[in-house]
Design a protein around this motif. Structure first.
Motif, PDB file in Angstrom:
ATOM      1  N   THR A  82     -12.909 -32.237-150.082  1.00 32.95           N
ATOM      2  CA  THR A  82     -11.998 -31.703-151.101  1.00 32.95           C
ATOM      3  C   THR A  82     -12.513 -32.010-152.496  1.00 32.95           C
ATOM      4  N   LEU A  83     -12.050 -31.207-153.439  1.00 34.88           N
ATOM      5  CA  LEU A  83     -12.294 -31.430-154.866  1.00 34.88           C
ATOM      6  C   LEU A  83     -10.962 -31.256-155.572  1.00 34.88           C
TER       7      LEU A  83
ATOM      8  N   THR B  94     -10.444 -27.063-150.957  1.00 36.11           N
ATOM      9  CA  THR B  94     -10.884 -27.603-149.671  1.00 36.11           C
ATOM     10  C   THR B  94     -12.117 -26.827-149.230  1.00 36.11           C
ATOM     11  N   VAL B  95     -13.136 -27.566-148.841  1.00 33.26           N
ATOM     12  CA  VAL B  95     -14.407 -26.974-148.423  1.00 33.26           C
ATOM     13  C   VAL B  95     -14.667 -27.401-146.983  1.00 33.26           C
ATOM     14  N   LEU B  96     -14.965 -26.428-146.122  1.00 30.36           N
ATOM     15  CA  LEU B  96     -15.299 -26.716-144.730  1.00 30.36           C
ATOM     16  C   LEU B  96     -16.781 -26.449-144.519  1.00 30.36           C
TER      17      LEU B  96
ATOM     18  N   ILE C 182     -11.863 -36.320-150.128  1.00 32.09           N
ATOM     19  CA  ILE C 182     -12.093 -36.677-148.732  1.00 32.09           C
ATOM     20  C   ILE C 182     -13.404 -36.088-148.224  1.00 32.09           C
ATOM     21  N   CYS C 183     -13.928 -36.723-147.219  1.00 29.27           N
ATOM     22  CA  CYS C 183     -15.097 -36.278-146.464  1.00 29.27           C
ATOM     23  C   CYS C 183     -14.861 -36.755-145.044  1.00 29.27           C
ATOM     24  N   VAL C 184     -14.336 -35.876-144.202  1.00 24.91           N
ATOM     25  CA  VAL C 184     -13.942 -36.272-142.851  1.00 24.91           C
ATOM     26  C   VAL C 184     -14.352 -35.204-141.845  1.00 24.91           C
TER      27      VAL C 184
ATOM     28  N   THR D 161     -12.984 -21.506-137.509  1.00 27.92           N
ATOM     29  CA  THR D 161     -12.037 -20.910-138.445  1.00 27.92           C
ATOM     30  C   THR D 161     -11.595 -21.991-139.418  1.00 27.92           C
ATOM     31  N   PRO D 162     -11.819 -21.782-140.707  1.00 23.04           N
ATOM     32  CA  PRO D 162     -11.423 -22.810-141.680  1.00 23.04           C
ATOM     33  C   PRO D 162      -9.910 -22.854-141.829  1.00 23.04           C
ATOM     34  N   PRO D 163      -9.383 -23.990-142.275  1.00 25.58           N
ATOM     35  CA  PRO D 163      -7.949 -24.059-142.553  1.00 25.58           C
ATOM     36  C   PRO D 163      -7.585 -23.052-143.649  1.00 25.58           C
ATOM     37  N   ALA D 164      -6.331 -22.685-143.712  1.00 22.66           N
ATOM     38  CA  ALA D 164      -5.864 -21.715-144.707  1.00 22.66           C
ATOM     39  C   ALA D 164      -6.258 -22.154-146.111  1.00 22.66           C
ATOM     40  N   GLY D 165      -6.864 -21.241-146.852  1.00 20.97           N
ATOM     41  CA  GLY D 165      -7.235 -21.500-148.239  1.00 20.97           C
ATOM     42  C   GLY D 165      -8.540 -22.242-148.421  1.00 20.97           C
ATOM     43  N   ALA D 166      -9.178 -22.668-147.330  1.00 19.98           N
ATOM     44  CA  ALA D 166     -10.424 -23.428-147.440  1.00 19.98           C
ATOM     45  C   ALA D 166     -11.611 -22.492-147.668  1.00 19.98           C
TER      46      ALA D 166
END
Length: 177
Positions: free
Chosen positions: A85-86, A119-121, A170-172, A130-135
């Motif tokens: 995330t940023l 949010t970056v996937l 985060i970085c998870v 499939t990325p989370p919504a809005g990612a």
């Protein structure tokens, strides 16, 4: 004449090998070393590493800037995608993704973020997720590399705020449900 041809061929071979080392081997070797060092400091891959405030003696990254607060994550996509995330900020902040050959494969700054957080996937090119919504889905050409967050520190009094903000990124590993 024969001696000149051998000399020219020798120089060409040396130049070719030097070129291959400089372009293909050296960047990957350096990134492997950096990923190892950062993941060791962070107690593993896909973990956030928060270096101390930058001083003239800091050298974990090349030429660090004392007016930036850094957060770093050595990512490993071999077990699946990674979520990062940023957060937006009053001062400039950015997130950059580097592949194992040191190429910057993705970057975003907080001015491009809609809302409070981006949010970056990250996933490798072989993973269909499939990325989370809005990612923002980012396909990375290598399983290992670095994510680097930077946030501008406008004054010494701003350091605690910048430090708190970098602790919120985060970085998870990402596990779709």
């Amino acid at each position: 004449m024969k001696r000149a041809v051998r000399w020219i061929l020798s120089i060409a071979v040396i130049a070719g090998v030097t070129h291959l080392v400089a372009i293909f081997i050296l960047p990957r070797a350096l990134m492997t070393l950096i990923v190892f060092k950062i993941s060791s400091e962070a107690n593993g891959v896909n973990q956030l590493y928060l270096p101390d405030r930058i001083t003239s003696n800091s050298r974990k990254i090349v030429r660090p800037a004392p007016d930036l607060a850094y957060a770093i994550c050595a990512y490993d996509l071999s077990d699946g995608p990674v979520l990062a995330t940023l957060n937006t900020s009053e001062t400039y902040s950015s997130l950059s993704v580097f592949a194992n050959n040191t190429d910057n494969v993705f970057a975003i700054n907080d001015r491009a973020v809609t809302g409070d957080v981006a949010t970056v996937l990250l996933s490798n090119e072989d993973t269909d997720v499939t990325p989370p919504a809005g990612a923002i889905a980012v396909k990375v050409p290598s399983d290992r590399g670095l994510i680097l967050w930077r946030r501008v520190i406008t004054s010494n009094a701003d350091w605690p705020k910048a430090d708190a903000a970098r602790r919120e990124v985060i970085c998870v590993p990402y596990h779709s449900t």
